[in-house]
Design an enzyme around this catalytic site. Structure first.
Site, PDB file in Angstrom:
ATOM      1  N   HIS A   1       0.806  -1.228   0.000  1.00 47.36           N
ATOM      2  CA  HIS A   1       0.000   0.000   0.000  1.00 47.36           C
ATOM      3  C   HIS A   1       0.837   1.274   0.000  1.00 47.36           C
ATOM      4  CE1 HIS A   1       0.972  -0.061   4.318  1.00 47.36           C
ATOM      5  NE2 HIS A   1       0.774   1.242   4.266  1.00 47.36           N
TER       6      HIS A   1
HETATM    7  C1  UD1 Z   1      -2.088   5.866   5.309  1.00 47.18           C
HETATM    8  C2  UD1 Z   1      -0.830   6.483   5.908  1.00 47.18           C
HETATM    9  C3  UD1 Z   1       0.298   5.471   5.876  1.00 47.18           C
HETATM   10  C4  UD1 Z   1      -0.115   4.164   6.529  1.00 47.18           C
HETATM   11  C5  UD1 Z   1      -1.399   3.666   5.899  1.00 47.18           C
HETATM   12  C6  UD1 Z   1      -1.878   2.454   6.640  1.00 47.18           C
HETATM   13  C7  UD1 Z   1      -0.578   8.912   5.577  1.00 47.18           C
HETATM   14  C8  UD1 Z   1       0.114   9.958   4.790  1.00 47.18           C
HETATM   15  N1  UD1 Z   1      -0.415   7.647   5.143  1.00 47.18           N
HETATM   16  O1  UD1 Z   1      -1.802   5.593   3.953  1.00 47.18           O
HETATM   17  O2  UD1 Z   1       1.400   5.992   6.616  1.00 47.18           O
HETATM   18  O3  UD1 Z   1       0.907   3.226   6.334  1.00 47.18           O
HETATM   19  O4  UD1 Z   1      -2.406   4.676   5.989  1.00 47.18           O
HETATM   20  O5  UD1 Z   1      -2.789   1.702   5.919  1.00 47.18           O
HETATM   21  O6  UD1 Z   1      -1.228   9.214   6.535  1.00 47.18           O
HETATM   22  N2  UD1 Z   1      -9.137   4.661   0.960  1.00 47.18           N
HETATM   23  C9  UD1 Z   1     -10.348   4.059   0.838  1.00 47.18           C
HETATM   24  N3  UD1 Z   1     -10.943   3.578   1.973  1.00 47.18           N
HETATM   25  C10 UD1 Z   1     -10.388   3.675   3.202  1.00 47.18           C
HETATM   26  C11 UD1 Z   1      -9.144   4.296   3.309  1.00 47.18           C
HETATM   27  C12 UD1 Z   1      -8.523   4.795   2.180  1.00 47.18           C
HETATM   28  O7  UD1 Z   1     -10.908   3.948  -0.237  1.00 47.18           O
HETATM   29  O8  UD1 Z   1     -10.995   3.210   4.188  1.00 47.18           O
HETATM   30  C13 UD1 Z   1      -8.468   5.175  -0.268  1.00 47.18           C
HETATM   31  C14 UD1 Z   1      -8.855   6.619  -0.569  1.00 47.18           C
HETATM   32  O9  UD1 Z   1      -9.016   6.729  -1.953  1.00 47.18           O
HETATM   33  C15 UD1 Z   1      -7.625   7.404  -0.198  1.00 47.18           C
HETATM   34  C16 UD1 Z   1      -6.503   6.386  -0.436  1.00 47.18           C
HETATM   35  O10 UD1 Z   1      -7.074   5.124  -0.115  1.00 47.18           O
HETATM   36  O11 UD1 Z   1      -7.476   8.552  -0.969  1.00 47.18           O
HETATM   37  C17 UD1 Z   1      -5.296   6.597   0.438  1.00 47.18           C
HETATM   38  O12 UD1 Z   1      -5.691   6.711   1.795  1.00 47.18           O
HETATM   39  P1  UD1 Z   1      -4.837   7.613   2.802  1.00 47.18           P
HETATM   40  O13 UD1 Z   1      -5.389   7.494   4.155  1.00 47.18           O
HETATM   41  O14 UD1 Z   1      -4.635   8.970   2.226  1.00 47.18           O
HETATM   42  O15 UD1 Z   1      -3.408   6.946   2.733  1.00 47.18           O
HETATM   43  P2  UD1 Z   1      -2.983   5.428   2.905  1.00 47.18           P
HETATM   44  O16 UD1 Z   1      -2.336   4.989   1.644  1.00 47.18           O
HETATM   45  O17 UD1 Z   1      -4.092   4.633   3.448  1.00 47.18           O
HETATM   46  N1  UDP Z   2      -3.680  -5.523   8.759  1.00 48.83           N
HETATM   47  C1  UDP Z   2      -4.912  -6.139   8.878  1.00 48.83           C
HETATM   48  N2  UDP Z   2      -5.542  -6.544   7.734  1.00 48.83           N
HETATM   49  C2  UDP Z   2      -5.004  -6.389   6.490  1.00 48.83           C
HETATM   50  C3  UDP Z   2      -3.728  -5.768   6.391  1.00 48.83           C
HETATM   51  C4  UDP Z   2      -3.093  -5.328   7.541  1.00 48.83           C
HETATM   52  O1  UDP Z   2      -5.425  -6.320   9.989  1.00 48.83           O
HETATM   53  O2  UDP Z   2      -5.647  -6.763   5.505  1.00 48.83           O
HETATM   54  C5  UDP Z   2      -3.013  -5.052  10.001  1.00 48.83           C
HETATM   55  C6  UDP Z   2      -1.634  -5.633  10.209  1.00 48.83           C
HETATM   56  O3  UDP Z   2      -1.723  -6.896  10.837  1.00 48.83           O
HETATM   57  C7  UDP Z   2      -0.980  -4.564  11.080  1.00 48.83           C
HETATM   58  C8  UDP Z   2      -1.610  -3.280  10.578  1.00 48.83           C
HETATM   59  O4  UDP Z   2      -2.794  -3.661   9.888  1.00 48.83           O
HETATM   60  O5  UDP Z   2      -1.335  -4.744  12.438  1.00 48.83           O
HETATM   61  C9  UDP Z   2      -0.652  -2.604   9.643  1.00 48.83           C
HETATM   62  O6  UDP Z   2      -1.292  -1.600   8.946  1.00 48.83           O
HETATM   63  P1  UDP Z   2      -0.828  -1.091   7.513  1.00 48.83           P
HETATM   64  O7  UDP Z   2      -0.008  -2.115   6.846  1.00 48.83           O
HETATM   65  O8  UDP Z   2      -2.036  -0.600   6.830  1.00 48.83           O
HETATM   66  O9  UDP Z   2       0.033   0.209   7.898  1.00 48.83           O
HETATM   67  P2  UDP Z   2       1.553   0.475   8.285  1.00 48.83           P
HETATM   68  O10 UDP Z   2       1.922  -0.401   9.425  1.00 48.83           O
HETATM   69  O11 UDP Z   2       2.376   0.266   7.062  1.00 48.83           O
HETATM   70  O12 UDP Z   2       1.563   1.928   8.641  1.00 48.83           O
END
Ligand code: UD1
Ligand code: UDP
Length: 354
Positions: free
Chosen positions: A206
């Site tokens: 991601h």
């Molecule tokens: C965010 C964090 C990242 C973290 C990740 C965990 C920032 C800058 N990034 O990244 O550090 O590792 O979360 O997963 O804060 N979206 C959906 N549904 C959701 C959530 C997101 O559709 O429930 C889509 C939206 O189009 C959104 C895109 O995902 O624009 C990115 O979501 P965003 O929260 O901006 O960043 P992540 O890539 O999730």
């Molecule tokens: N995770 C989860 N389901 C998924 C993918 C990740 O429960 O389908 C959990 C994972 O076990 C960990 C956390 O989400 O505890 C990590 O989140 P993510 O990878 O989104 O973010 P990051 O740690 O890179 O910020």
């Protein structure tokens, strides 16, 4: 009685908060109120964690998700400030390095409400990552910095942060892994895929640097095509949208499934052969559950795992990914670099006494 206002909004923060909120509830001198910014909003990215991990219901839900960094962080900042002005908590607590982390820390610091930062001191030294900006700024706004490792503690000292503000607690994600692993369970659809426990690879992707680059994403899937075992890939919505936009079709042995809850994810981590990821949290969980990890990044904040030889950085290089998948290393055994699973209790005690 002190009031802790926790600000969270993204999936990894729910996992960390699950451990710390339980410890706060057990600490008679503290009470917690939660602001959910709404950064992650799909039920499979948010609600499932509150339900399965029994996280207290947020007192405030801001509904601010999606959009550019500035729009998201700015709107969260504005709304958090209003709540802090009316509730006047004793502390604001934030986790990790997302936009919700920075918005919570900045809103509080400007109102002279002390900030506690859980998972402080991590660095990738790559300022192109939005997370690096968020974590550096949050660390320098925080009054109390809870660090998971000695390396993080030393980093903060090098940056001039007063030693008395830094507390080496261990990693709250280890607390969560140890607490919930007893309840780990396979996803309902697992048997229907025809995979065996131990007979699949678990992958998550991601990170912005991978999903925002069509070339890197294509290269990663090219590398994954070399796997001899099937790959299970619970797909983050960000990556799903990019794959759809690029019309990129993974190889047949890559099974794309919706994001899973924490109990299912833990079971998959415990029962896969190898973890492949660009997630911060999943790199550590691989180690907690004794699995080797291939990390689809050029650098990591969790360098101790690379030093221990249990985590291999391949970036998005298809040849290095394929080479690793053809000869994965043996499963590691989990040591104590992330503490003893009692980080959350230590955090609650320090907050009560500060
Ligand atoms: C965010 C964090 C990242 C973290 C990740 C965990 C920032 C800058 N990034 O990244 O550090 O590792 O979360 O997963 O804060 N979206 C959906 N549904 C959701 C959530 C997101 O559709 O429930 C889509 C939206 O189009 C959104 C895109 O995902 O624009 C990115 O979501 P965003 O929260 O901006 O960043 P992540 O890539 O999730
Ligand atoms: N995770 C989860 N389901 C998924 C993918 C990740 O429960 O389908 C959990 C994972 O076990 C960990 C956390 O989400 O505890 C990590 O989140 P993510 O990878 O989104 O973010 P990051 O740690 O890179 O910020």
């Amino acid at each position: 009685m002190k009031t802790i206002m926790t600000v969270l909004g993204a999936r990894p923060q729910f996992v960390k908060a699950a451990a710390v909120s339980r410890a706060i509830a057990e600490e008679a001198r503290l009470q917690e109120h939660i602001i959910h910014t709404g950064q992650h909003y799909d039920p499979s990215m948010s609600d499932v964690f509150f339900e399965e991990m029994e996280i207290p219901r947020p007192h405030h839900h801001l509904g601010v998700g999606g959009g550019s960094h500035g729009a998201m962080t700015g709107e969260q900042l504005r709304r958090i400030e209003d709540i802090l002005l009316s509730e006047q908590p004793d502390w604001v607590m934030v986790y990790g390095d997302t936009n919700s982390t920075l918005a919570g820390a900045l809103a509080a610091a400007k109102l002279h409400i002390p900030v506690a930062h859980v998972e402080a001191g991590l660095r990738s030294f790559n300022r192109r990552m939005p997370e690096e900006i968020n974590r550096v700024l949050t660390d320098h706004l925080a009054e109390l910095l809870f660090v998971p490792t000695q390396g993080a503690e030393q980093q903060l000292q090098r940056e001039g942060i007063a030693p008395e503000r830094i507390h080496l607690t261990g990693d709250v994600m280890l607390d969560a892994a140890l607490h919930y692993r007893k309840r780990a369970r396979p996803p309902a659809w697992f048997d229907a895929l025809g995979m065996e426990p131990g007979g699949f690879l678990l992958c998550t992707i991601h990170r912005a640097e991978n999903t925002d680059s069509p070339q890197r994403l294509a290269d990663i899937f090219k590398g994954l095509a070399a796997a001899k075992l099937p790959i299970l890939l619970p797909l983050h919505p960000r990556t799903r949208k990019t794959l759809e936009r690029l019309q990129l079709k993974p190889a047949a042995q890559v099974h794309l499934v919706p994001p899973v809850g924490y109990l299912e994810m833990t079971w998959l981590e415990m029962n896969c052969q190898t973890v492949i990821t660009d997630s911060g949290g999943v790199q550590k969980e691989a180690y907690f559950h004794g699995k080797p990890c291939l990390t689809l990044r050029d650098e990591t904040e969790w360098t101790e795992l690379v030093d221990l030889g249990v985590n291999t950085l391949t970036g998005a290089d298809p040849e290095r990914i394929a080479e690793y998948l053809n000869a994965p290393p043996c499963a590691p055994s989990c040591g104590d670099v992330y503490g003893d699973g009692r980080a959350a209790r230590m955090i609650a005690r320090i907050l009560a006494e500060s």
